[in-house]
Enzyme design. Structure first.
Site, mmCIF file in Angstrom:
data_model
loop_
_atom_site.group_PDB
_atom_site.id
_atom_site.type_symbol
_atom_site.label_atom_id
_atom_site.label_comp_id
_atom_site.label_asym_id
_atom_site.label_seq_id
_atom_site.Cartn_x
_atom_site.Cartn_y
_atom_site.Cartn_z
ATOM 1 N N HIS A 280 0.810 -1.211 0.000
ATOM 2 C CA HIS A 280 0.000 0.000 0.000
ATOM 3 C C HIS A 280 0.845 1.263 0.000
ATOM 4 O O HIS A 280 0.336 2.343 -0.319
ATOM 5 C CB HIS A 280 -0.928 0.011 1.229
ATOM 6 C CG HIS A 280 -1.856 1.178 1.258
ATOM 7 N ND1 HIS A 280 -2.842 1.360 0.312
ATOM 8 C CD2 HIS A 280 -1.933 2.243 2.090
ATOM 9 C CE1 HIS A 280 -3.500 2.478 0.572
ATOM 10 N NE2 HIS A 280 -2.964 3.033 1.652
ATOM 11 N N CYS A 281 2.126 1.171 0.315
ATOM 12 C CA CYS A 281 2.928 2.379 0.524
ATOM 13 C C CYS A 281 3.707 2.834 -0.704
ATOM 14 O O CYS A 281 3.456 3.905 -1.251
ATOM 15 C CB CYS A 281 3.893 2.161 1.692
ATOM 16 S SG CYS A 281 3.072 2.025 3.292
#
Length: 450
Positions: A280-281
């Site tokens: 997600h990052c």
């Protein structure tokens, strides 16, 4: 307008509650960040209420069943049985919380603009129950200014004032799924607050739950810290991915180059190529700064170029797969069956957020091939925002007979516990994007690096 407490009264009351572990914490968003954080806070002696809009998560937690690798069922049961943790979908419980931590998604739109809808909706939900003497913390990764210019503004529409009636801060999450060396409590925690009293209660609260607290001067600085960490990784991964394509054209093994370069004891840090970026990052967070920089009419060329390179990797890998099938098997990709090994974005976890494996499957099938997958940590493809057509597909087994039935195996994630020697023996063609076969000393004419 609600009555306001004097700043000193609100600050002293909250500080005393935190010091005595009498404060109740609320964690909004019980995913990969929120649930481990809630457990760390509970273990430090605070009572914690977890909030989530997904009733399935609440049912699982009530049954003492964790859906996050970083939180064991036994650990969860200990905190529930000790009455230090409970979960609910009823946000009215926020009124009883002295500290409220926001751990909700911050995705991108199709045009790579920040999507703060989850943060904004959560802030509005908090505002309905906001009272004097509370600390509100944003942990979701975002662009500098979000905490003060978005969350604070929403909360102050209640008539209560930040730094007088309530306190607001930012502390970026630093979770690393699958990392056996660090957990929520042992990863240093960057904290910031809107004013000196907010920073003081941030330091006190997080200092009770984590080993090391790193205070910075403002919420915007803390927001920039998180972006800097992930931009650093994105740019360096893009660099080695580009080097991979250049060196491959020259007949040079980029993994051998990196292994030799990292023997230099100074001035070099190894990063490794792959089939694309996941999680997600790193694929998402850099573009929050790209978007914000437009306000200042400043380009972010490194960030955007890194994004282009990393986003191009799945198509490059499928191109190498098609080339290997043509040269070594005399078969077009459009007539081939391919087994993608590993659906998760990194080894030894079940996290498929932004996983390049999903894009690999999509591209293979766009080109007419048939793709299945095997992943010991992902039994079935869940619903995703961008790959709804893949929902419900199940992991296939790795029996010798099954493996031999595929024209090629594409290694996208190098999970431990896979019988790589058996794959090398039974598969007619292996395209390895992780260099796992070379690491294990397995070589053969049927193994190609990509």
């Amino acid at each position: 307008m609600r009555p306001a407490l004097a700043s000193s009264s609100a600050y002293e009351t909250l500080s005393k509650k935190i010091e005595d572990r009498a404060a109740r914490a609320g964690v909004i968003g019980l995913g990969y960040v929120g649930l481990p954080l809630a457990m760390a806070i509970a273990r430090s002696g605070f009572a914690v209420t977890g909030f989530d809009i997904d009733p399935k998560k609440i049912v699982a937690l009530d049954a003492r069943k964790s859906y996050i690798d970083a939180v064991g069922d036994a650990d969860l049961a200990v905190e529930i049985d000790a009455d230090r943790f409970g979960a609910t979908t009823d946000f009215a419980g926020l009124a009883a919380c002295d500290v409220i931590v926001i751990c909700v998604p911050t995705p991108l739109t199709k045009h790579r603009d920040p999507d703060l809808s989850f943060v904004e909706a959560t802030a509005r939900a908090i505002s309905e129950h906001l009272r004097p003497g509370q600390l509100v913390v944003l942990e979701s990764t975002t662009y500098p200014g979000t905490t003060d210019d978005v969350v604070k503004v929403i909360l102050e529409k209640t008539g209560l004032r930040s730094g007088v009636d309530f306190f607001i801060g930012f502390s970026p999450e630093r979770e690393d799924p699958g990392n056996q060396h660090f957990n929520t409590a042992t990863i240093p925690k960057v904290v910031a607050g809107d004013g000196p009293e907010a920073l003081a209660v941030m330091k006190s609260f997080y200092g009770a739950a984590v080993k090391t607290v790193v205070p910075v001067s403002s919420n915007a600085t803390a927001e920039a810290v998180k972006l800097t960490e992930n931009i650093f990784r994105s740019v360096n991964i893009a660099l080695v991915n580009e080097l991979k394509t250049v060196y491959a054209a020259m007949g040079i093994d980029v993994w051998e180059v990196i292994d030799a370069a990292k023997t230099k004891p100074f001035g070099y840090m190894p990063f490794y190529p792959g089939p694309g970026l996941g999680g997600h990052c790193i694929p998402i967070d850099p573009f929050y700064l790209t978007w914000k920089s437009r306000e200042y009419e400043l380009p972010t060329r490194f960030i955007e170029l890194a994004g282009e390179i990393n986003s191009a990797m799945p198509r490059y890998v499928v191109g190498k797969l098609a080339e290997a099938l043509d040269i070594r098997a005399g078969k077009a990709l459009s007539r081939s069956r391919v087994l993608v090994l590993g659906l998760a974005y990194k080894k030894n976890v079940g996290d498929i957020r932004e996983s390049p494996s999903l894009r690999l499957i999509e591209i293979i099938e766009e080109r007419g091939g048939k793709a299945d997958y095997h992943d010991p940590h992902v039994g079935e493809i869940p619903s995703t925002r961008e790959y709804q057509a893949l929902k419900g597909r199940k992991s296939v087994d790795l029996s010798a007979e099954a493996v031999a039935g595929y024209d090629a195996i594409l290694v996208a994630t190098d999970h431990d516990g896979v019988d790589y020697a058996g794959l090398a023996e039974n598969s007619p063609l292996i395209v390895d994007t992780r260099n796992i076969f070379a690491k294990l000393g397995l070589a053969g004419e049927n193994i190609v690096k990509a």
